[in-house]
Design an enzyme around this catalytic site. Structure first.
Site, mmCIF file in Angstrom:
data_model
loop_
_atom_site.group_PDB
_atom_site.id
_atom_site.type_symbol
_atom_site.label_atom_id
_atom_site.label_comp_id
_atom_site.label_asym_id
_atom_site.label_seq_id
_atom_site.Cartn_x
_atom_site.Cartn_y
_atom_site.Cartn_z
ATOM 1 N N MET A 25 0.860 -1.192 0.000
ATOM 2 C CA MET A 25 0.000 0.000 0.000
ATOM 3 C C MET A 25 0.892 1.237 0.000
ATOM 4 S SD MET A 25 -3.073 -1.078 2.653
ATOM 5 C CE MET A 25 -2.001 -1.864 3.873
ATOM 6 N N ALA A 26 0.675 2.098 -1.002
ATOM 7 C CA ALA A 26 1.502 3.288 -1.171
ATOM 8 C C ALA A 26 1.447 4.175 0.064
ATOM 9 C CB ALA A 26 1.047 4.071 -2.401
ATOM 10 N N GLN A 80 7.406 -4.854 -4.544
ATOM 11 C CA GLN A 80 6.410 -4.752 -5.603
ATOM 12 C C GLN A 80 6.851 -3.701 -6.612
ATOM 13 O OE1 GLN A 80 2.451 -2.782 -5.690
ATOM 14 N NE2 GLN A 80 1.643 -4.858 -5.936
ATOM 15 N N CYS A 111 -3.448 -1.435 -9.185
ATOM 16 C CA CYS A 111 -3.678 -0.082 -8.670
ATOM 17 C C CYS A 111 -4.719 0.642 -9.519
ATOM 18 C CB CYS A 111 -2.373 0.698 -8.669
ATOM 19 S SG CYS A 111 -2.546 2.364 -7.986
#
Length: 383
Positions: A25-26, A80, A111
């Site tokens: 998760m960014a 990732q 995404c």
């Protein structure tokens, strides 16, 4: 609760037991957050870095090089990658192998955010079947002994479903495992995840492990998903926001034994202690206390969800800039509060139907590659 019979997951040479993966998760799954999750799991499971763009990695962008740093205790090291150009993706994977930067590579085809899909990346990319195949082929060839996995969504929207085609292409190109988020890009994080799609993918690609993602808010959800879909493991994203101890709960669900260090429903005192540690880890990682505490601010609402904290106190917690200030505010809370019912269930982004931003003409032909090249690569990583 009887645990599912599938107690471990094989990703190349790596055994993931229990079969639980932290979703990349960014801006969230940086080294400090991964450390917290690993501590609660006793080091079991797989914890993936936030998204690293291939162009930024190849160009050795300073922020990106910090994001790919792993603690010495992280095994396997999991990165990732996001990319839309096969050549650039191949260069990034070879760099990872040649410089021993990771033990596992996951490719981002899930995404849904506009800055990614407007470049033809993330959840937009599997629509272009030949482009997807080229990227996977380059990545797998460059990876050598490192396992390559991919994470994707069902498709762009209900009229452009791609996951079954993408799954078969992945098997044909040597991908080791696939994670499917049971939503389209248009859904973002709204509505209910389609677990039936996960079951259909598992039936379509029995040769490799399939991991399910979407609406796992507690350990029971993970076990239920595996029972209902037959998937080989689960990927947990928003369910652990403000709840890194969920990984201890997941271990307990799959491997009955000693109680986890923090229960599924901790008191506010226990939550406050985790908040303090999280902020401290961020300060150490960034080598700057103020920057670390500022970065921690976005986690405050997730940690305090459902507790009687008050809007004014939440605002004060969300503008802290030092550990001492955070300590003083946490000490003002009613720390004897039990875990509130309102803290269970969905958390994080829940936006529903959205128009997916795509490159011009993207949907005209699912096989052409027009307009996609190195210039479509993002040049920054993470959030």
């Amino acid at each position: 609760m009887t645990p599912t019979p599938h107690a471990q997951l094989e990703i190349g040479p790596h055994t993931v037991q229990p079969p639980v993966v932290l979703a990349p998760m960014a801006g969230i799954t940086n080294a400090p957050f991964r450390t917290l999750c690993r501590e609660f799991s006793g080091g079991r499971g797989l914890f993936v870095s936030e998204m690293i763009t291939t162009r930024a990695l190849v160009e050795r962008d300073a922020k990106t090089m910090r994001l790919i740093h792993f603690d010495g205790t992280e095994k396997p090291r999991s990165i990732q990658l996001y990319g839309v150009d096969p050549v650039t993706v191949g260069k990034a994977v070879r760099m990872i192998v040649d410089e021993d930067l990771a033990d596992h590579i996951d490719l981002n085809f899930g995404c849904p955010v506009p800055k990614v899909t407007r470049k033809g990346g993330g959840s937009a990319l599997p629509y272009k079947r030949h482009l997807l195949r080229s990227i996977l082929r380059e990545a797998v060839a460059a990876a050598g002994p490192l396992p390559v996995t991919m994470k994707m969504r069902k498709g762009i929207d209900d009229d452009h479903i791609t996951y079954l085609d993408a799954g078969r292409i992945a098997v044909e190109e040597g991908v080791t495992a696939i994670a499917l988020h049971g939503r389209t890009a248009a859904q973002h994080y709204g509505g209910t995840a389609d677990w039936e799609a996960i079951a259909r993918l598992k039936e379509a690609v029995p040769e490799i492990p399939v991991l399910g993602n979407g609406d796992i808010w507690c350990a029971d959800d993970a076990v239920q998903m595996m029972r209902e879909t037959g998937c080989d493991g689960v990927v947990v994203g928003r369910g652990c926001l403000g709840r890194p101890w969920l990984f201890g709960d997941l271990v307990a669900a799959f491997e009955p034994g000693p109680e986890p260090p923090v229960s599924a429903r901790p008191t506010l005192k226990e939550v406050a202690a985790v908040m303090r540690r999280h902020a401290e880890l961020l300060a150490e990682w960034l080598a700057d206390e103020e920057r670390g505490v500022i970065d921690f601010r976005k986690h405050v609402a997730w940690y305090t969800k459902g507790f009687s904290v008050g809007s004014e106190m939440r605002k004060r917690l969300a503008i802290t800039s030092s550990l001492a200030e955070l300590d003083a505010l946490l000490a003002e809370l009613d720390l004897d509060q039990e875990w509130p019912p309102g803290a269970d269930g969905p958390r994080g982004r829940t936006s529903g139907r959205n128009r997916v931003v795509l490159p011009d003409g993207w949907l005209d032909d699912p096989y052409d590659r027009a307009g996609v090249g190195a210039d479509a690569e993002l040049d920054t990583s993470g959030g």
